[in-house]
Write a protein that holds these residues in place. Sequence first.
Motif, PDB file in Angstrom:
ATOM      1  N   ASN A  87       1.311   0.481   3.997  1.00  0.00           N
ATOM      2  CA  ASN A  87       0.355   1.624   4.331  1.00  0.00           C
ATOM      3  C   ASN A  87      -0.479   2.285   3.326  1.00  0.00           C
ATOM      4  O   ASN A  87      -1.546   2.539   3.214  1.00  0.00           O
ATOM      5  CB  ASN A  87       1.077   2.429   5.536  1.00  0.00           C
ATOM      6  CG  ASN A  87       0.053   3.249   6.181  1.00  0.00           C
ATOM      7  OD1 ASN A  87      -1.105   3.100   6.620  1.00  0.00           O
ATOM      8  ND2 ASN A  87       0.192   4.731   6.229  1.00  0.00           N
ATOM      9  N   ILE A  88       0.599   2.563   2.315  1.00  0.00           N
ATOM     10  CA  ILE A  88       0.182   3.647   1.191  1.00  0.00           C
ATOM     11  C   ILE A  88      -0.903   2.427   0.535  1.00  0.00           C
ATOM     12  O   ILE A  88      -1.752   2.892  -0.099  1.00  0.00           O
ATOM     13  CB  ILE A  88       1.211   3.976   0.241  1.00  0.00           C
ATOM     14  CG1 ILE A  88       2.118   4.779   1.250  1.00  0.00           C
ATOM     15  CG2 ILE A  88       0.706   4.310  -1.053  1.00  0.00           C
ATOM     16  CD1 ILE A  88       3.412   5.430   0.593  1.00  0.00           C
ATOM     17  N   SER A  89      -0.567   1.037   0.405  1.00  0.00           N
ATOM     18  CA  SER A  89      -1.267   0.433  -0.403  1.00  0.00           C
ATOM     19  C   SER A  89      -2.957   0.357   0.286  1.00  0.00           C
ATOM     20  O   SER A  89      -3.745   0.196  -0.426  1.00  0.00           O
ATOM     21  CB  SER A  89      -0.544  -1.011  -0.542  1.00  0.00           C
ATOM     22  OG  SER A  89      -1.371  -1.830  -1.015  1.00  0.00           O
ATOM     23  N   ARG A  91      -4.243   2.489   2.215  1.00  0.00           N
ATOM     24  CA  ARG A  91      -4.943   3.751   1.979  1.00  0.00           C
ATOM     25  C   ARG A  91      -5.444   3.743   0.551  1.00  0.00           C
ATOM     26  O   ARG A  91      -6.590   4.525   0.280  1.00  0.00           O
ATOM     27  CB  ARG A  91      -4.068   4.974   2.453  1.00  0.00           C
ATOM     28  CG  ARG A  91      -3.895   4.950   3.768  1.00  0.00           C
ATOM     29  CD  ARG A  91      -2.610   5.817   3.994  1.00  0.00           C
ATOM     30  NE  ARG A  91      -2.768   7.167   3.710  1.00  0.00           N
ATOM     31  CZ  ARG A  91      -1.553   8.089   3.742  1.00  0.00           C
ATOM     32  NH1 ARG A  91      -0.590   7.793   3.623  1.00  0.00           N
ATOM     33  NH2 ARG A  91      -1.952   9.295   3.064  1.00  0.00           N
ATOM     34  N   LEU A  97      -6.376   7.679  -1.119  1.00  0.00           N
ATOM     35  CA  LEU A  97      -5.540   8.281  -1.831  1.00  0.00           C
ATOM     36  C   LEU A  97      -5.877   8.215  -3.401  1.00  0.00           C
ATOM     37  O   LEU A  97      -6.357   7.134  -3.702  1.00  0.00           O
ATOM     38  CB  LEU A  97      -3.935   7.578  -1.648  1.00  0.00           C
ATOM     39  CG  LEU A  97      -3.463   7.852  -0.478  1.00  0.00           C
ATOM     40  CD1 LEU A  97      -1.915   7.085  -0.257  1.00  0.00           C
ATOM     41  CD2 LEU A  97      -3.084   9.305  -0.395  1.00  0.00           C
ATOM     42  N   ALA A 102      -0.676   8.889  -4.416  1.00  0.00           N
ATOM     43  CA  ALA A 102       0.017   7.614  -4.110  1.00  0.00           C
ATOM     44  C   ALA A 102       1.331   7.956  -4.764  1.00  0.00           C
ATOM     45  O   ALA A 102       2.236   7.418  -4.296  1.00  0.00           O
ATOM     46  CB  ALA A 102      -0.866   6.541  -4.472  1.00  0.00           C
ATOM     47  N   GLU A 105       3.839  10.221  -3.025  1.00  0.00           N
ATOM     48  CA  GLU A 105       4.293   9.822  -1.700  1.00  0.00           C
ATOM     49  C   GLU A 105       5.290   8.770  -1.849  1.00  0.00           C
ATOM     50  O   GLU A 105       6.393   8.633  -1.087  1.00  0.00           O
ATOM     51  CB  GLU A 105       2.977   9.034  -0.813  1.00  0.00           C
ATOM     52  CG  GLU A 105       2.234  10.357  -0.301  1.00  0.00           C
ATOM     53  CD  GLU A 105       1.303   9.780   0.931  1.00  0.00           C
ATOM     54  OE1 GLU A 105       1.452   8.703   1.540  1.00  0.00           O
ATOM     55  OE2 GLU A 105       0.125  10.685   1.188  1.00  0.00           O
ATOM     56  N   LEU A 106       5.049   7.652  -2.917  1.00  0.00           N
ATOM     57  CA  LEU A 106       6.053   6.650  -3.228  1.00  0.00           C
ATOM     58  C   LEU A 106       7.389   7.255  -3.458  1.00  0.00           C
ATOM     59  O   LEU A 106       8.338   6.948  -3.377  1.00  0.00           O
ATOM     60  CB  LEU A 106       5.447   5.845  -4.166  1.00  0.00           C
ATOM     61  CG  LEU A 106       4.290   4.858  -3.798  1.00  0.00           C
ATOM     62  CD1 LEU A 106       3.626   3.973  -4.876  1.00  0.00           C
ATOM     63  CD2 LEU A 106       4.848   3.894  -2.390  1.00  0.00           C
TER      64      LEU A 106
END
Length: 251
Positions: A87-89, A91, A97, A102, A105-106
């Motif tokens: 999901n982060i990827s 975004r 992000l 990023a 968050e990671l």
Amino acid sequence: MRDHSIPTIDIIELCLLAGKLMLQNGAETYRVEDTMTRIAASFGIHHSHSYVIPTGIIFSIDGLEPSKLIRISERSTDLEKVTLVNNISRRISGGELSHEQAMMELKELEKANLFFPAWVQISAAAISSACFLIMFDGKWHDFFPALVTGGVGFSCFLYLHYLVKIKFFSEFSASLIIGFMAFLFVTSGLGHEIDKIIIGSVMPLVPGLLITNAVRDLMAGHLVSGLSKGAEAFLTAFAIGSGIAVIFAFY
């Protein structure tokens, strides 16, 4: 376009952290490589190269920046973390992000413990063991013995793995206890079919995700990762079978 305000080495670190989190938590090799490549491309690096095996990641880009290696020493199964990294990827690729957001968050995700509490895992293992017994054509009078045997066996697996970080030992010991308890239930008259009780109770220990990932990696051409994951799955199956075999040898 490449954002030159972000040092290339920081982008590499971000890609490696994302890949590390995915690989540690049960992601397939091709998924790890694809995610790292997409993150790098989102920051303007379109010529990145990664080599992923279950115990490490090598990542490099075209240019003067050195290749970086990260070691993976512990692996478990937490598909929720894999989903969150994906999901982060997405975004990042969508421009939602920045690099700093990023990375933050990671790092928070790396520290987070998303596993269910031990009592929930044990309860789920116990219920699934009893349901597997019915699925394998067992009788309802063996439902309770399988439920207890599966729950106790899985709780022993969790406790022993917490004490000794050797998966083979904890799996062997747990299957040994499962075989012994199944034998006690049958000899006491509370259980009837020892084979069905054992089969249902060991199912929570079976490395289903490892086998699936091994086949998927082999199909995708990742031969080293596929064979190594297959070997790990074989060792787990061997540990389970050896523990049960010891009980049958004595009784």
